[in-house]
Design an enzyme around this catalytic site. Structure first.
Site, PDB file in Angstrom:
ATOM      1  N   ARG A   1      36.403  -5.429 -28.431  1.00  0.00           N
ATOM      2  CA  ARG A   1      36.793  -3.872 -28.599  1.00  0.00           C
ATOM      3  C   ARG A   1      38.393  -4.091 -28.345  1.00  0.00           C
ATOM      4  NH1 ARG A   1      36.671   1.412 -28.985  1.00  0.00           N
ATOM      5  NH2 ARG A   1      37.084   2.540 -27.108  1.00  0.00           N
TER       6      ARG A   1
ATOM      7  N   GLU B   1       9.725  -8.404  -3.941  1.00  0.00           N
ATOM      8  CA  GLU B   1       9.538  -9.592  -3.020  1.00  0.00           C
ATOM      9  C   GLU B   1      10.383  -9.254  -1.810  1.00  0.00           C
ATOM     10  OE1 GLU B   1       6.651 -10.989  -5.149  1.00  0.00           O
ATOM     11  OE2 GLU B   1       8.339 -10.417  -6.193  1.00  0.00           O
TER      12      GLU B   1
ATOM     13  N   THR C   1       1.976  -5.378 -10.021  1.00  0.00           N
ATOM     14  CA  THR C   1       2.445  -6.028 -11.600  1.00  0.00           C
ATOM     15  C   THR C   1       1.433  -6.533 -12.059  1.00  0.00           C
ATOM     16  OG1 THR C   1       4.774  -6.256 -10.474  1.00  0.00           O
ATOM     17  CG2 THR C   1       3.980  -7.408 -12.585  1.00  0.00           C
TER      18      THR C   1
ATOM     19  N   GLU D   1       0.785  -1.146   0.057  1.00  0.00           N
ATOM     20  CA  GLU D   1       0.027  -0.003  -0.055  1.00  0.00           C
ATOM     21  C   GLU D   1       0.648   1.195  -0.120  1.00  0.00           C
ATOM     22  OE1 GLU D   1      -2.887  -0.256   3.213  1.00  0.00           O
ATOM     23  OE2 GLU D   1      -3.808  -2.039   2.331  1.00  0.00           O
ATOM     24  N   PRO D   2       0.464   2.399  -0.247  1.00  0.00           N
ATOM     25  CA  PRO D   2       1.129   3.578  -0.458  1.00  0.00           C
ATOM     26  C   PRO D   2       1.853   3.832   0.998  1.00  0.00           C
ATOM     27  CG  PRO D   2      -0.979   3.945  -1.523  1.00  0.00           C
ATOM     28  CD  PRO D   2      -0.925   2.686  -0.825  1.00  0.00           C
TER      29      PRO D   2
ATOM     30  N   GLY E   1      32.670   0.388 -21.235  1.00  0.00           N
ATOM     31  CA  GLY E   1      33.091   1.808 -21.377  1.00  0.00           C
ATOM     32  C   GLY E   1      32.031   2.979 -21.673  1.00  0.00           C
TER      33      GLY E   1
ATOM     34  N   THR F   1      13.126  -6.234   0.247  1.00  0.00           N
ATOM     35  CA  THR F   1      14.275  -5.911   0.106  1.00  0.00           C
ATOM     36  C   THR F   1      15.624  -6.653   0.662  1.00  0.00           C
ATOM     37  OG1 THR F   1      14.288  -4.799   2.651  1.00  0.00           O
ATOM     38  CG2 THR F   1      13.403  -3.406   0.607  1.00  0.00           C
TER      39      THR F   1
END
Length: 401
Positions: A284, A379, A162, A131-132, A355, A381
């Protein structure tokens, strides 16, 4: 087949499924992913292809029209899909969490109603806890479901959903004080409600609004939204499992599957970053030779490959533990924590190998650099994972006497 992150002990069926998914990723996802991501465009054709492959029913039992495969098979498929484009793996992740919760906790009527259509991808799942005003503190949920006759009336605002727009079935966690006396711990007065809706944005059914997509740094294409309930009425038979007060445990069971999924996504993105880095390093040239021949770059490649292998091994272990029927919150937490952190580090090393070109939107590594941070918080931290891991370790190593 990738030289890294191979999995021992797979059956012929699992190998065949993975080979099919890998070919699909190489041919149908990787060539278009960056262009779709830059436009923040939902990958409709890719999703239709996944439906044809039967992936929306991968873990759904055969009696409901699914393939009845294991969490390990699912995780390895997610790893391959995330290697192509992490957003696509997110589309199927929330779908599978809801299908898993229905399979494990739903009533017979709920399973019969939803699982066959979910296996075909006709019903697409999403689940909603956050929730917010809260992050990892699930006990602080304020959304509420109140019973009125044969219905529940739901009110509240949910966040970070999601598949919020494209889903047609959302598992929503709310408070429900009915039958739970005052003073009941918050986690014992929560209920999961199965909310059916139309796909799209705006008012998708009376009392339910899905605002537009949240604009994000990365993880584009997939729709991430809010969910607003204002007098939303649903039948009482849409309480998951038929009994109130079990929602927290049902959601946590689903989140364990989700954490294995996030670990698999981290493995897939890290694999792709390594592939891009090792390829670019051989093309490269500086000081008269490919940069891959410089010891500093070889050290980076060695560290990147080792991290890819370690994260993959922990993810596989967590999936197999869950498949065995054992408790796997420790293993899932470790896998999610390690895979997401290593993913960030491997992507950054690949970025450094590129780079200045890594900063250009013409190169794929730029997209991965913006996608990897989501895995650090999705899911749960890193801090939440370490808290779970620490508590479980103290349970296992508690001093006696």
């Amino acid at each position: 087949m990738s030289r890294l992150a191979r999995t021992a002990g797979l059956t012929d069926v699992q190998e065949e499924i993975l080979s099919t998914v890998r070919d699909f990723v190489d041919k149908e996802i990787i060539p278009v992913a960056t262009a779709l991501e830059h436009r923040d465009e939902y990958p409709t054709e890719i999703v239709e292809g996944l439906k044809e492959l039967g992936l929306f029913g991968l873990m759904i039992p055969e009696e409901y029209g699914g393939l009845g495969e294991s969490l390990l098979t699912y995780a390895l498929c997610v790893e391959e899909i995330a290697r192509g484009w992490m957003s696509v793996s997110g589309i199927i992740n929330t779908h599978f969490i809801v299908a898993y919760m229905l399979k494990q906790h739903g009533t017979r009527e709920q399973r019969d109603t939803f699982l066959p259509r979910m296996a075909l991808g006709e019903v697409r799942g999403a689940f909603s806890m956050s929730e917010p005003a809260l992050g990892s503190d699930v006990s602080a949920i304020t959304s509420k479901g109140v019973r009125e006759g044969d219905e529940y009336v739901l009110n509240g605002q949910k966040m970070w959903l999601t598949n919020g727009g494209t889903s047609t079935l959302v598992a929503v966690l709310c408070r429900s004080d009915e039958g739970h006396p005052e003073g009941t711990p918050p986690h014992k007065s929560m209920t999961t409600f199965l909310v059916e809706k139309e796909a799209g944005f705006g008012e998708v059914r009376p009392g339910l609004t899905i605002p537009g997509k949240i604009d994000k740094m990365g993880y584009k294409g997939v729709d991430t939204t809010e969910l607003i309930m204002d007098g939303l009425r649903i039948p009482a038979n849409r309480v998951l499992g038929g009994t109130t007060g079990r929602g927290f445990y049902q959601m946590m069971d689903g989140v364990e599957v989700g954490r294995v999924n996030v670990a698999a996504r981290g493995c897939g993105v890290a694999q792709r970053a390594f592939e891009l880095g090792v390829s670019y390093a051989q093309q490269r040239q500086t000081f008269g030779k490919p940069i891959a021949q410089h010891q500093a770059i070889q050290f980076k490649l060695a560290e990147m490959a080792t991290k890819v292998e370690a994260a993959h091994a922990m993810m596989v272990n967590a999936a197999r533990k869950k498949d065995s029927g054992e408790r796997n919150d420790l293993e899932a937490g470790m896998a999610k924590y390690l895979a997401s952190e290593y993913c960030k580090e491997v992507v950054e090393d690949a970025f450094r190998i590129h780079g200045g070109y890594g900063f250009s939107k013409e190169y794929e590594i730029e997209r991965l650099y913006r996608e990897a941070p989501m895995l650090l918080i999705g899911e749960g931290t890193a801090e939440i994972q370490k808290m779970i891991i620490g508590r479980r370790l103290l349970e296992e190593y508690r001093l006696q006497g």
